[in-house]
Write an enzyme that holds these catalytic residues in place. Structure first.
Site, PDB file in Angstrom:
ATOM      1  N   ASP A   1     104.087   3.642 -58.185  1.00  0.00           N
ATOM      2  CA  ASP A   1     103.572   4.960 -58.592  1.00  0.00           C
ATOM      3  C   ASP A   1     104.276   5.414 -59.874  1.00  0.00           C
ATOM      4  OD1 ASP A   1     102.266   7.411 -58.592  1.00  0.00           O
ATOM      5  OD2 ASP A   1     103.687   8.331 -57.206  1.00  0.00           O
TER       6      ASP A   1
ATOM      7  N   CYS B   1      98.348   7.624 -63.065  1.00  0.00           N
ATOM      8  CA  CYS B   1      98.082   9.066 -63.193  1.00  0.00           C
ATOM      9  C   CYS B   1      97.769   9.414 -64.643  1.00  0.00           C
ATOM     10  CB  CYS B   1      99.261   9.881 -62.679  1.00  0.00           C
ATOM     11  SG  CYS B   1     100.788   9.599 -63.559  1.00  0.00           S
TER      12      CYS B   1
ATOM     13  N   ASP C   1     114.348   3.961 -58.365  1.00  0.00           N
ATOM     14  CA  ASP C   1     114.044   4.930 -59.411  1.00  0.00           C
ATOM     15  C   ASP C   1     115.210   4.910 -60.392  1.00  0.00           C
ATOM     16  OD1 ASP C   1     111.918   7.531 -59.455  1.00  0.00           O
ATOM     17  OD2 ASP C   1     113.678   7.763 -60.736  1.00  0.00           O
TER      18      ASP C   1
ATOM     19  N   ARG D   1     100.494   9.327 -49.674  1.00  0.00           N
ATOM     20  CA  ARG D   1     101.649   9.188 -48.774  1.00  0.00           C
ATOM     21  C   ARG D   1     101.161   9.019 -47.335  1.00  0.00           C
ATOM     22  NH1 ARG D   1     104.210  12.554 -52.791  1.00  0.00           N
ATOM     23  NH2 ARG D   1     103.154  14.419 -52.037  1.00  0.00           N
TER      24      ARG D   1
ATOM     25  N   PHE E   1     109.407   3.607 -58.360  1.00  0.00           N
ATOM     26  CA  PHE E   1     109.244   4.943 -58.966  1.00  0.00           C
ATOM     27  C   PHE E   1     109.243   5.988 -57.838  1.00  0.00           C
ATOM     28  CE2 PHE E   1     106.798   1.816 -61.491  1.00  0.00           C
ATOM     29  CZ  PHE E   1     107.446   1.910 -62.718  1.00  0.00           C
TER      30      PHE E   1
HETATM   31  N1  SAH Z   1     106.136   8.451 -56.177  1.00  0.00           N
HETATM   32  C1  SAH Z   1     106.716   9.733 -56.466  1.00  0.00           C
HETATM   33  C2  SAH Z   1     106.401  10.221 -57.858  1.00  0.00           C
HETATM   34  C3  SAH Z   1     106.791   9.274 -58.966  1.00  0.00           C
HETATM   35  S1  SAH Z   1     107.034  10.049 -60.473  1.00  0.00           S
HETATM   36  C4  SAH Z   1     106.296  10.746 -55.418  1.00  0.00           C
HETATM   37  O1  SAH Z   1     105.358  10.495 -54.646  1.00  0.00           O
HETATM   38  O2  SAH Z   1     106.888  11.820 -55.375  1.00  0.00           O
HETATM   39  C5  SAH Z   1     107.676   8.802 -61.472  1.00  0.00           C
HETATM   40  C6  SAH Z   1     109.133   8.485 -61.213  1.00  0.00           C
HETATM   41  O3  SAH Z   1     109.414   7.318 -61.982  1.00  0.00           O
HETATM   42  C7  SAH Z   1     110.159   9.504 -61.652  1.00  0.00           C
HETATM   43  O4  SAH Z   1     111.003   9.805 -60.567  1.00  0.00           O
HETATM   44  C8  SAH Z   1     110.973   8.830 -62.778  1.00  0.00           C
HETATM   45  O5  SAH Z   1     112.366   9.117 -62.693  1.00  0.00           O
HETATM   46  C9  SAH Z   1     110.736   7.382 -62.475  1.00  0.00           C
HETATM   47  N2  SAH Z   1     110.765   6.431 -63.600  1.00  0.00           N
HETATM   48  C10 SAH Z   1     110.137   6.512 -64.780  1.00  0.00           C
HETATM   49  N3  SAH Z   1     110.267   5.374 -65.485  1.00  0.00           N
HETATM   50  C11 SAH Z   1     110.998   4.529 -64.710  1.00  0.00           C
HETATM   51  C12 SAH Z   1     111.453   3.191 -64.862  1.00  0.00           C
HETATM   52  N4  SAH Z   1     111.162   2.480 -65.958  1.00  0.00           N
HETATM   53  N5  SAH Z   1     112.163   2.656 -63.854  1.00  0.00           N
HETATM   54  C13 SAH Z   1     112.450   3.365 -62.741  1.00  0.00           C
HETATM   55  N6  SAH Z   1     112.041   4.620 -62.527  1.00  0.00           N
HETATM   56  C14 SAH Z   1     111.315   5.200 -63.510  1.00  0.00           C
END
Ligand code: SAH
Length: 396
Positions: free
Chosen positions: A300, A340, A250, A212, A228
């Site tokens: 992410d 991850c 998301d 970040r 995401f």
């Molecule tokens: N970047 C964030 C963490 C991401 S975690 C941070 O720094 O805090 C992954 C996220 O992806 C979750 O919020 C989940 O709801 C979302 N997610 C998972 N599969 C998805 C998809 N196919 N499309 C959109 N969002 C998705």
């Protein structure tokens, strides 16, 4: 007397290198009786002491090592020493007035297999993933109460991997209960809402702190697509770094609502921020068809590979989103891309991104390597602890 786990001849090599796992196949014989989670002694065929660890009869990882020291008792004092040592490391790393969301214990990497402990300002969250960790709950909580007398303690042991250990999910307050699991933390000066009861994992993705900060450094005057987004903290970082506009994408409505509250909390200009509830796989294609482009795209995604069997499929997934994402980055713009999945090796991930560039018909310069934040250290004896990989890519 603790039960003894006798290893097959020649199956002590990884333990001699201090790797803390004994696989079921390495076990020749169990001498005596041990219940799930109890402390056992691991011995070579000739009876020599190798380690003491937690027995897990239902798991492929039959024993997780607590200590390689024959004289060390696995008692209240042991957990106090290990957790204190881990906390001491973090205190060297952070100025608590600027960052108070911190992983205090990162399981195997801190010599406490199956134990994750996160500090969110005045709440500690404990996640116990293995039979041994679960069995030692009382000692772990006692140690935390001693080191952190002011903090409430909440347990978030609601993860699928517990099934492999024969354990049911457990959640709830372990000390000083509160009406709500919501807490505001600070990270490099940003304010972030964390819900330890309803949030993902223990509430937040602390491991992306440095990424970040990188996003903030690169964001100036850029239009950003934050895929995401979860609770939108990459967006808060980007806008704090001077981004012109950010879209959080998301599929979780709750995450996006919190993302908006996070932006408000940091007094950001909401006219520079949009939210879209969408499946990122579809959204990227849609933007591509519309010819929409961004100066910076952040990818992410959640963990795509939970097991080796899923790795091939995960590779396809990563390649797919990276390819389409590169196609909607303006020439000369940036892609911040992450994996991850612990099973995905560093070099494999880089190759996938390179292959994605080839398929996208774009050039990709790897300009900065990103990794999990410093409170998620990688112990020399446990390379698996390196699970989060990322790249800042310049796309031409
Ligand atoms: N970047 C964030 C963490 C991401 S975690 C941070 O720094 O805090 C992954 C996220 O992806 C979750 O919020 C989940 O709801 C979302 N997610 C998972 N599969 C998805 C998809 N196919 N499309 C959109 N969002 C998705």
């Amino acid at each position: 007397m603790a039960a003894s786990i006798i290893l097959q001849a020649d199956r002590d090599k990884s333990l001699k290198r201090r790797h803390p796992w004994v696989f079921s196949k390495a076990v020749k014989q169990v001498k005596g009786h041990a219940n799930s989670g109890e402390t056992v002694t691991v011995r070579s065929v000739d009876g020599a002491f190798i380690a003491s660890g937690a027995y897990s009869p239902d798991s492929q990882i039959r024993v997780r090592v607590w200590s390689f020291d024959e004289t060390e008792q696995i008692d209240a004092g042991f957990f106090l020493r290990r957790i204190s040592a881990a906390w001491q490391v973090r205190q060297q790393l952070f100025d608590l007035t600027k960052t108070n969301g911190i992983r205090v214990v990162a399981a195997e990497s801190d010599g406490l297999p199956g134990v994750t402990i996160d500090l969110y300002h005045d709440i500690l969250v404990v996640q116990l993933l293995s039979a041994g960790a679960d069995y030692q709950r009382a000692h772990i909580v006692a140690a935390l109460r001693q080191i952190f007398p002011e903090q409430s303690i909440y347990e978030r042991s609601d993860v699928d991997v517990r099934k492999k250990e024969g354990l049911a999910p457990v959640t709830g307050w372990l000390h000083a209960p509160r009406d709500s699991g919501e807490v505001t933390i600070v990270e490099n000066g940003m304010q972030i809402l964390v819900d330890v009861v309803n949030g993902h994992k223990t509430g937040f993705y602390l491991d992306q702190r440095d990424s970040r900060a990188a996003a903030a450094r690169y964001a100036k005057d850029k239009t950003v697509l934050n895929c995401f987004s979860y609770t939108g903290t990459f967006a808060v970082a980007a806008l704090s770094g001077g981004a012109a506009h950010v879209i959080n994408a998301d599929m979780s409505e709750l995450a996006l609502q919190t993302a908006k509250r996070n932006a408000q909390l940091n007094r950001l200009d909401l006219s520079k921020l949009d939210f879209t509830k969408a499946d990122v796989f579809k959204l990227l294609r849609q933007y591509k068809e519309q010819g929409r482009e961004f100066d910076m795209v952040i990818l992410d995604p959640p963990k795509f590979a939970e097991s080796k069997a899923q790795l091939m499929g995960a590779c396809r997934g990563y390649k797919d989103i990276n390819r389409v994402a590169m196609q909607i980055v303006k020439k000369g713009g940036l892609l911040l891309t992450f994996s991850c999945s612990g099973l995905m090796e560093d070099s494999l991930f880089q190759k996938i991104v390179a292959d994605a560039a080839l398929d996208a018909g774009r050039d990709c310069l790897f300009i900065e390597r990103l990794s999990q934040a410093t409170d998620h250290p990688i112990a020399s004896y446990y390379p698996e602890g390196h699970y989060l990989k990322g790249w800042v890519c310049l796309i031409r």
